[in-house]
Scaffold this active site. Structure first.
Site, mmCIF file in Angstrom:
data_model
loop_
_atom_site.group_PDB
_atom_site.id
_atom_site.type_symbol
_atom_site.label_atom_id
_atom_site.label_comp_id
_atom_site.label_asym_id
_atom_site.label_seq_id
_atom_site.Cartn_x
_atom_site.Cartn_y
_atom_site.Cartn_z
ATOM 1 N N ARG A 240 1.931 38.612 -30.924
ATOM 2 C CA ARG A 240 1.561 37.687 -31.993
ATOM 3 C C ARG A 240 0.052 37.563 -32.022
ATOM 4 O O ARG A 240 -0.598 37.610 -30.965
ATOM 5 C CB ARG A 240 2.104 36.288 -31.721
ATOM 6 C CG ARG A 240 3.510 36.022 -32.204
ATOM 7 C CD ARG A 240 3.619 36.002 -33.729
ATOM 8 N NE ARG A 240 4.980 35.775 -34.171
ATOM 9 C CZ ARG A 240 5.917 36.718 -34.278
ATOM 10 N NH1 ARG A 240 5.633 37.973 -33.997
ATOM 11 N NH2 ARG A 240 7.130 36.420 -34.695
ATOM 12 N N GLU A 269 -3.277 36.189 -39.656
ATOM 13 C CA GLU A 269 -2.816 37.239 -40.556
ATOM 14 C C GLU A 269 -2.115 36.632 -41.780
ATOM 15 O O GLU A 269 -1.537 35.550 -41.666
ATOM 16 C CB GLU A 269 -1.865 38.208 -39.808
ATOM 17 C CG GLU A 269 -0.576 37.583 -39.329
ATOM 18 C CD GLU A 269 0.270 38.559 -38.502
ATOM 19 O OE1 GLU A 269 -0.227 39.120 -37.505
ATOM 20 O OE2 GLU A 269 1.449 38.736 -38.877
ATOM 21 N N HIS A 287 1.558 44.302 -39.156
ATOM 22 C CA HIS A 287 2.732 43.609 -38.575
ATOM 23 C C HIS A 287 4.036 44.310 -38.986
ATOM 24 O O HIS A 287 4.896 43.713 -39.649
ATOM 25 C CB HIS A 287 2.744 42.131 -38.996
ATOM 26 C CG HIS A 287 3.561 41.265 -38.071
ATOM 27 N ND1 HIS A 287 3.273 39.953 -37.814
ATOM 28 C CD2 HIS A 287 4.680 41.542 -37.339
ATOM 29 C CE1 HIS A 287 4.165 39.448 -36.974
ATOM 30 N NE2 HIS A 287 5.029 40.397 -36.674
#
Ligand code: GLV
Length: 329
Positions: A240, A269, A287
Protein backbone atom coordinates in the site's frame (compact mmCIF):
# COMPACT_ATOMS: atom_id res chain seq x y z
CA UNK A 1 -41.74 -7.80 1.95
CA UNK A 2 -39.59 -5.02 0.55
CA UNK A 3 -36.19 -6.15 -0.54
CA UNK A 4 -33.08 -4.61 1.04
CA UNK A 5 -31.30 -1.98 -1.02
CA UNK A 6 -27.58 -2.12 -1.74
CA UNK A 7 -25.09 0.22 -3.34
CA UNK A 8 -22.48 -0.97 -5.82
CA UNK A 9 -20.14 1.97 -5.44
CA UNK A 10 -17.92 1.38 -8.47
CA UNK A 11 -18.31 -0.22 -11.88
CA UNK A 12 -17.63 -3.94 -11.73
CA UNK A 13 -18.27 -6.93 -13.99
CA UNK A 14 -21.97 -6.43 -14.91
CA UNK A 15 -22.77 -10.15 -15.01
CA UNK A 16 -21.36 -10.58 -11.51
CA UNK A 17 -23.08 -7.47 -10.13
CA UNK A 18 -26.33 -8.76 -11.67
CA UNK A 19 -26.32 -11.64 -9.16
CA UNK A 20 -27.19 -9.07 -6.50
CA UNK A 21 -30.41 -8.20 -8.32
CA UNK A 22 -31.98 -11.55 -7.42
CA UNK A 23 -31.92 -10.49 -3.77
CA UNK A 24 -31.74 -6.72 -3.54
CA UNK A 25 -32.72 -3.38 -5.02
CA UNK A 26 -29.40 -2.40 -6.55
CA UNK A 27 -28.11 1.10 -7.16
CA UNK A 28 -24.96 0.76 -9.23
CA UNK A 29 -22.47 3.15 -10.74
CA UNK A 30 -21.78 1.96 -14.28
CA UNK A 31 -20.28 5.37 -15.17
CA UNK A 32 -17.70 4.60 -12.47
CA UNK A 33 -17.59 8.09 -11.06
CA UNK A 34 -15.56 8.26 -7.84
CA UNK A 35 -17.85 9.59 -5.12
CA UNK A 36 -16.71 12.26 -2.73
CA UNK A 37 -17.19 11.37 0.90
CA UNK A 38 -20.42 13.41 1.05
CA UNK A 39 -21.71 11.74 -2.12
CA UNK A 40 -20.88 8.30 -0.80
CA UNK A 41 -22.74 9.04 2.42
CA UNK A 42 -25.73 10.31 0.43
CA UNK A 43 -25.68 7.28 -1.90
CA UNK A 44 -25.66 4.97 1.11
CA UNK A 45 -28.88 6.48 2.45
CA UNK A 46 -31.42 3.68 2.82
CA UNK A 47 -28.89 0.98 1.84
CA UNK A 48 -28.44 -2.12 3.97
CA UNK A 49 -25.14 -3.02 2.34
CA UNK A 50 -22.50 -1.88 -0.09
CA UNK A 51 -20.09 -3.36 -2.57
CA UNK A 52 -17.05 -1.12 -2.32
CA UNK A 53 -13.43 -0.95 -3.44
CA UNK A 54 -10.33 0.58 -1.94
CA UNK A 55 -11.45 3.96 -3.31
CA UNK A 56 -14.36 4.20 -0.90
CA UNK A 57 -13.54 5.17 2.66
CA UNK A 58 -15.94 3.85 5.29
CA UNK A 59 -15.39 5.66 8.56
CA UNK A 60 -17.34 6.58 11.69
CA UNK A 61 -18.83 9.64 10.03
CA UNK A 62 -20.15 7.68 7.05
CA UNK A 63 -21.47 4.95 9.35
CA UNK A 64 -23.17 7.44 11.68
CA UNK A 65 -24.84 9.11 8.71
CA UNK A 66 -26.14 5.66 7.70
CA UNK A 67 -27.18 3.74 10.80
CA UNK A 68 -29.19 1.32 8.64
CA UNK A 69 -26.00 0.07 6.94
CA UNK A 70 -25.20 -3.52 7.95
CA UNK A 71 -22.41 -4.72 5.65
CA UNK A 72 -19.58 -3.23 3.60
CA UNK A 73 -18.00 -5.71 1.21
CA UNK A 74 -14.63 -4.71 -0.19
CA UNK A 75 -13.39 -5.92 -3.56
CA UNK A 76 -9.81 -6.00 -2.24
CA UNK A 77 -7.82 -8.01 0.23
CA UNK A 78 -6.51 -4.85 1.91
CA UNK A 79 -9.14 -3.03 3.94
CA UNK A 80 -7.36 0.02 5.25
CA UNK A 81 -10.16 2.03 3.59
CA UNK A 82 -12.51 0.66 6.25
CA UNK A 83 -12.39 1.76 9.87
CA UNK A 84 -12.95 -1.70 11.32
CA UNK A 85 -13.13 -0.44 14.91
CA UNK A 86 -15.91 1.92 13.90
CA UNK A 87 -17.69 -0.99 12.18
CA UNK A 88 -17.30 -3.17 15.27
CA UNK A 89 -18.70 -0.48 17.52
CA UNK A 90 -21.81 -0.25 15.33
CA UNK A 91 -22.24 -3.95 14.53
CA UNK A 92 -21.43 -3.45 10.84
CA UNK A 93 -19.83 -6.35 8.99
CA UNK A 94 -16.76 -5.71 6.83
CA UNK A 95 -15.53 -8.30 4.33
CA UNK A 96 -12.52 -8.51 2.03
CA UNK A 97 -11.25 -10.81 -0.75
CA UNK A 98 -8.32 -12.86 0.52
CA UNK A 99 -6.86 -15.97 -1.16
CA UNK A 100 -8.39 -15.50 -4.62
CA UNK A 101 -5.69 -12.97 -5.53
CA UNK A 102 -2.66 -14.42 -3.76
CA UNK A 103 -0.92 -16.15 -6.67
CA UNK A 104 -1.79 -13.45 -9.21
CA UNK A 105 -0.48 -10.72 -6.94
CA UNK A 106 2.67 -12.72 -6.22
CA UNK A 107 3.24 -13.17 -9.98
CA UNK A 108 3.05 -9.43 -10.38
CA UNK A 109 5.28 -8.69 -7.41
CA UNK A 110 7.89 -11.01 -8.81
CA UNK A 111 7.57 -9.49 -12.29
CA UNK A 112 7.91 -5.98 -10.89
CA UNK A 113 10.94 -6.99 -8.86
CA UNK A 114 12.53 -8.54 -11.94
CA UNK A 115 11.71 -5.52 -14.11
CA UNK A 116 13.31 -3.36 -11.45
CA UNK A 117 16.45 -5.47 -11.03
CA UNK A 118 16.93 -5.82 -14.80
CA UNK A 119 16.02 -2.21 -15.61
CA UNK A 120 13.36 -3.20 -18.12
CA UNK A 121 11.33 0.04 -17.97
CA UNK A 122 14.44 2.22 -18.21
CA UNK A 123 15.59 0.23 -21.22
CA UNK A 124 12.23 0.50 -22.92
CA UNK A 125 12.01 4.26 -22.39
CA UNK A 126 15.52 4.66 -23.85
CA UNK A 127 14.58 2.59 -26.89
CA UNK A 128 11.31 4.50 -27.45
CA UNK A 129 13.20 7.81 -27.24
CA UNK A 130 15.30 6.62 -30.19
CA UNK A 131 18.52 6.71 -28.18
CA UNK A 132 19.60 3.12 -28.93
CA UNK A 133 22.36 3.54 -31.45
CA UNK A 134 24.91 0.95 -30.35
CA UNK A 135 25.62 -1.96 -27.99
CA UNK A 136 27.61 -1.04 -24.91
CA UNK A 137 29.21 -3.30 -22.32
CA UNK A 138 27.41 -1.70 -19.41
CA UNK A 139 24.18 -0.64 -21.09
CA UNK A 140 21.38 -1.05 -18.53
CA UNK A 141 23.44 -3.54 -16.58
CA UNK A 142 21.37 -4.37 -13.52
CA UNK A 143 21.65 -6.99 -10.83
CA UNK A 144 20.92 -10.70 -10.85
CA UNK A 145 17.74 -12.09 -9.41
CA UNK A 146 18.70 -15.77 -9.43
CA UNK A 147 20.81 -16.69 -6.44
CA UNK A 148 20.36 -13.28 -4.83
CA UNK A 149 18.93 -12.61 -1.37
CA UNK A 150 15.21 -11.95 -1.48
CA UNK A 151 13.91 -9.99 1.49
CA UNK A 152 10.22 -10.03 2.29
CA UNK A 153 8.66 -7.50 4.63
CA UNK A 154 5.26 -8.92 5.61
CA UNK A 155 5.22 -12.70 5.29
CA UNK A 156 1.48 -13.26 4.91
CA UNK A 157 -0.13 -15.24 2.12
CA UNK A 158 1.20 -13.03 -0.67
CA UNK A 159 4.64 -12.68 0.90
CA UNK A 160 4.94 -16.46 1.13
CA UNK A 161 3.84 -16.84 -2.50
CA UNK A 162 6.52 -14.36 -3.63
CA UNK A 163 9.10 -16.16 -1.49
CA UNK A 164 8.16 -19.50 -3.03
CA UNK A 165 8.75 -18.15 -6.51
CA UNK A 166 12.14 -16.82 -5.50
CA UNK A 167 13.32 -19.89 -3.62
CA UNK A 168 11.98 -22.64 -5.83
CA UNK A 169 12.14 -20.94 -9.23
CA UNK A 170 15.20 -18.74 -8.96
CA UNK A 171 17.36 -20.29 -6.28
CA UNK A 172 17.11 -17.16 -4.13
CA UNK A 173 17.98 -17.09 -0.45
CA UNK A 174 14.85 -15.94 1.38
CA UNK A 175 14.91 -13.79 4.49
CA UNK A 176 11.84 -12.17 5.98
CA UNK A 177 10.54 -9.98 8.72
CA UNK A 178 6.99 -10.16 9.99
CA UNK A 179 5.03 -9.42 13.16
CA UNK A 180 5.26 -13.11 13.95
CA UNK A 181 7.52 -15.88 12.80
CA UNK A 182 6.14 -18.52 10.41
CA UNK A 183 5.65 -22.08 11.59
CA UNK A 184 8.72 -24.24 10.82
CA UNK A 185 6.74 -26.30 8.29
CA UNK A 186 6.10 -23.13 6.27
CA UNK A 187 9.69 -21.87 6.54
CA UNK A 188 11.41 -25.15 5.69
CA UNK A 189 10.29 -25.80 2.07
CA UNK A 190 11.53 -22.38 0.98
CA UNK A 191 14.47 -22.17 3.35
CA UNK A 192 13.06 -18.90 4.71
CA UNK A 193 15.04 -17.30 7.53
CA UNK A 194 13.31 -14.98 10.02
CA UNK A 195 15.44 -11.90 10.69
CA UNK A 196 15.10 -8.54 12.42
CA UNK A 197 13.87 -5.66 10.33
CA UNK A 198 17.35 -4.15 10.47
CA UNK A 199 18.97 -7.35 9.20
CA UNK A 200 16.34 -7.56 6.46
CA UNK A 201 17.22 -4.08 5.28
CA UNK A 202 20.97 -4.65 5.48
CA UNK A 203 21.06 -8.07 3.82
CA UNK A 204 18.41 -7.97 1.09
CA UNK A 205 19.48 -7.70 -2.54
CA UNK A 206 15.84 -7.39 -3.53
CA UNK A 207 13.39 -6.23 -0.89
CA UNK A 208 9.69 -6.81 -1.55
CA UNK A 209 7.15 -5.02 0.65
CA UNK A 210 3.94 -6.96 1.22
CA UNK A 211 2.88 -5.72 4.64
CA UNK A 212 -0.71 -4.45 5.10
CA UNK A 213 -1.12 -0.74 5.71
CA UNK A 214 -2.04 0.33 9.23
CA UNK A 215 -0.96 3.19 11.47
CA UNK A 216 1.76 0.79 12.72
CA UNK A 217 3.17 0.26 9.21
CA UNK A 218 2.94 3.92 8.15
CA UNK A 219 6.35 4.86 6.70
CA UNK A 220 7.80 1.52 7.80
CA UNK A 221 10.32 2.30 5.07
CA UNK A 222 11.53 5.89 5.35
CA UNK A 223 14.90 7.63 5.15
CA UNK A 224 16.45 5.80 8.13
CA UNK A 225 15.44 2.39 6.77
CA UNK A 226 16.56 3.19 3.22
CA UNK A 227 19.92 4.25 4.64
CA UNK A 228 20.48 0.69 5.91
CA UNK A 229 20.00 -0.87 2.47
CA UNK A 230 22.79 -1.87 0.10
CA UNK A 231 23.50 0.68 -2.64
CA UNK A 232 22.98 -2.16 -5.12
CA UNK A 233 19.63 -3.21 -3.62
CA UNK A 234 16.18 -2.85 -5.14
CA UNK A 235 12.90 -2.19 -3.35
CA UNK A 236 9.51 -3.32 -4.67
CA UNK A 237 6.24 -2.18 -3.08
CA UNK A 238 3.06 -4.11 -3.88
CA UNK A 239 1.48 -3.46 -0.48
CA UNK A 240 0.00 0.00 0.00
CA UNK A 241 1.03 3.56 -0.48
CA UNK A 242 2.04 4.99 2.87
CA UNK A 243 4.06 1.95 3.92
CA UNK A 244 6.94 3.60 2.06
CA UNK A 245 7.78 7.30 2.42
CA UNK A 246 7.70 8.15 -1.28
CA UNK A 247 9.60 11.45 -0.92
CA UNK A 248 12.41 9.72 0.98
CA UNK A 249 12.46 6.90 -1.57
CA UNK A 250 12.68 9.33 -4.49
CA UNK A 251 15.64 11.06 -2.81
CA UNK A 252 17.39 7.73 -2.22
CA UNK A 253 16.84 6.75 -5.86
CA UNK A 254 18.04 10.10 -7.18
CA UNK A 255 21.21 9.91 -5.08
CA UNK A 256 21.65 6.21 -5.98
CA UNK A 257 21.67 5.25 -2.32
CA UNK A 258 19.69 2.25 -3.51
CA UNK A 259 19.81 1.02 -7.10
CA UNK A 260 16.19 0.99 -8.15
CA UNK A 261 12.58 0.58 -7.08
CA UNK A 262 9.41 -0.95 -8.46
CA UNK A 263 6.18 0.59 -7.23
CA UNK A 264 2.61 -0.49 -7.82
CA UNK A 265 1.17 1.58 -4.97
CA UNK A 266 1.69 5.19 -3.93
CA UNK A 267 0.94 7.61 -1.14
CA UNK A 268 -2.10 9.61 -2.24
CA UNK A 269 -2.65 7.53 -5.39
CA UNK A 270 -3.74 7.95 -8.11
CA UNK A 271 -1.49 10.98 -7.67
CA UNK A 272 2.19 10.03 -7.79
CA UNK A 273 4.88 12.01 -6.00
CA UNK A 274 6.43 14.24 -8.70
CA UNK A 275 9.95 13.31 -7.59
CA UNK A 276 9.22 9.66 -8.41
CA UNK A 277 8.10 10.68 -11.89
CA UNK A 278 11.39 12.41 -12.53
CA UNK A 279 13.85 9.72 -11.42
CA UNK A 280 14.78 7.14 -14.05
CA UNK A 281 15.52 4.16 -11.82
CA UNK A 282 11.97 3.34 -10.80
CA UNK A 283 9.36 1.16 -12.49
CA UNK A 284 5.88 2.60 -11.93
CA UNK A 285 2.60 0.73 -12.37
CA UNK A 286 -0.95 1.90 -11.54
CA UNK A 287 -1.97 -0.46 -8.70
CA UNK A 288 -2.55 -3.49 -10.94
CA UNK A 289 -0.93 -6.34 -9.01
CA UNK A 290 -4.19 -8.33 -8.84
CA UNK A 291 -5.30 -7.32 -12.32
CA UNK A 292 -5.85 -10.42 -14.37
CA UNK A 293 -9.33 -10.93 -15.76
CA UNK A 294 -9.75 -14.21 -13.91
CA UNK A 295 -8.61 -12.83 -10.59
CA UNK A 296 -10.54 -9.58 -10.79
CA UNK A 297 -13.65 -11.64 -11.60
CA UNK A 298 -12.97 -13.90 -8.64
CA UNK A 299 -12.57 -10.86 -6.37
CA UNK A 300 -15.82 -9.28 -7.57
CA UNK A 301 -17.60 -12.57 -7.21
CA UNK A 302 -16.35 -13.07 -3.65
CA UNK A 303 -17.42 -9.55 -2.69
CA UNK A 304 -20.89 -10.28 -4.11
CA UNK A 305 -21.04 -13.64 -2.28
CA UNK A 306 -20.15 -11.83 0.94
CA UNK A 307 -22.83 -9.20 0.44
CA UNK A 308 -25.54 -11.71 -0.40
CA UNK A 309 -24.63 -13.91 2.57
CA UNK A 310 -24.38 -10.99 4.99
CA UNK A 311 -27.84 -9.68 4.18
CA UNK A 312 -29.65 -13.01 3.82
CA UNK A 313 -28.59 -14.48 7.15
CA UNK A 314 -26.01 -16.88 5.70
CA UNK A 315 -22.39 -17.06 6.78
CA UNK A 316 -20.23 -14.67 4.72
CA UNK A 317 -17.21 -16.51 3.29
CA UNK A 318 -14.53 -13.96 4.19
CA UNK A 319 -15.49 -11.63 7.03
CA UNK A 320 -12.92 -9.23 8.43
CA UNK A 321 -14.79 -8.83 11.73
CA UNK A 322 -16.79 -12.06 12.25
CA UNK A 323 -17.38 -11.03 15.85
CA UNK A 324 -20.28 -8.82 14.69
CA UNK A 325 -22.12 -11.89 13.30
CA UNK A 326 -24.95 -12.69 13.30
CA UNK A 327 -26.04 -9.30 12.04
CA UNK A 328 -29.10 -7.65 13.50
CA UNK A 329 -31.66 -7.75 10.68
C1 GLV B 1 -5.42 -4.50 -3.70
O1 GLV B 1 -4.60 -3.67 -3.46
C2 GLV B 1 -6.07 -5.29 -2.71
O2 GLV B 1 -5.92 -5.00 -1.51
O3 GLV B 1 -6.76 -6.24 -3.08
Amino acid sequence: MTRPAVLVARAAFPDIVDRLRAHFEVEDNPADRIFTKAELSAKLAGKAGAFITGSERIDAEVLDANPQLRAVCNMAVGYNNIDVDACNARGVLATNTPDVLTETTADFGFALMMATARRIAEGEHFLRRGEWTKWAYDMFAGSDVHGATLGILGMGRIGQAVAKRGALGFGMKVIYHNRSRLAPELEAPIGARYVSKEALLRESDHLVIVVPYSPASHHAIAAAELALMKPTATLTNIARGGVVDDAALAAALRERRIAAAGLDVFEGEPKVHPDLLSVPNVVLTPHIASATVATRRAMASLAVDNLIAALTGAVPPTPVNPQVLPLKR
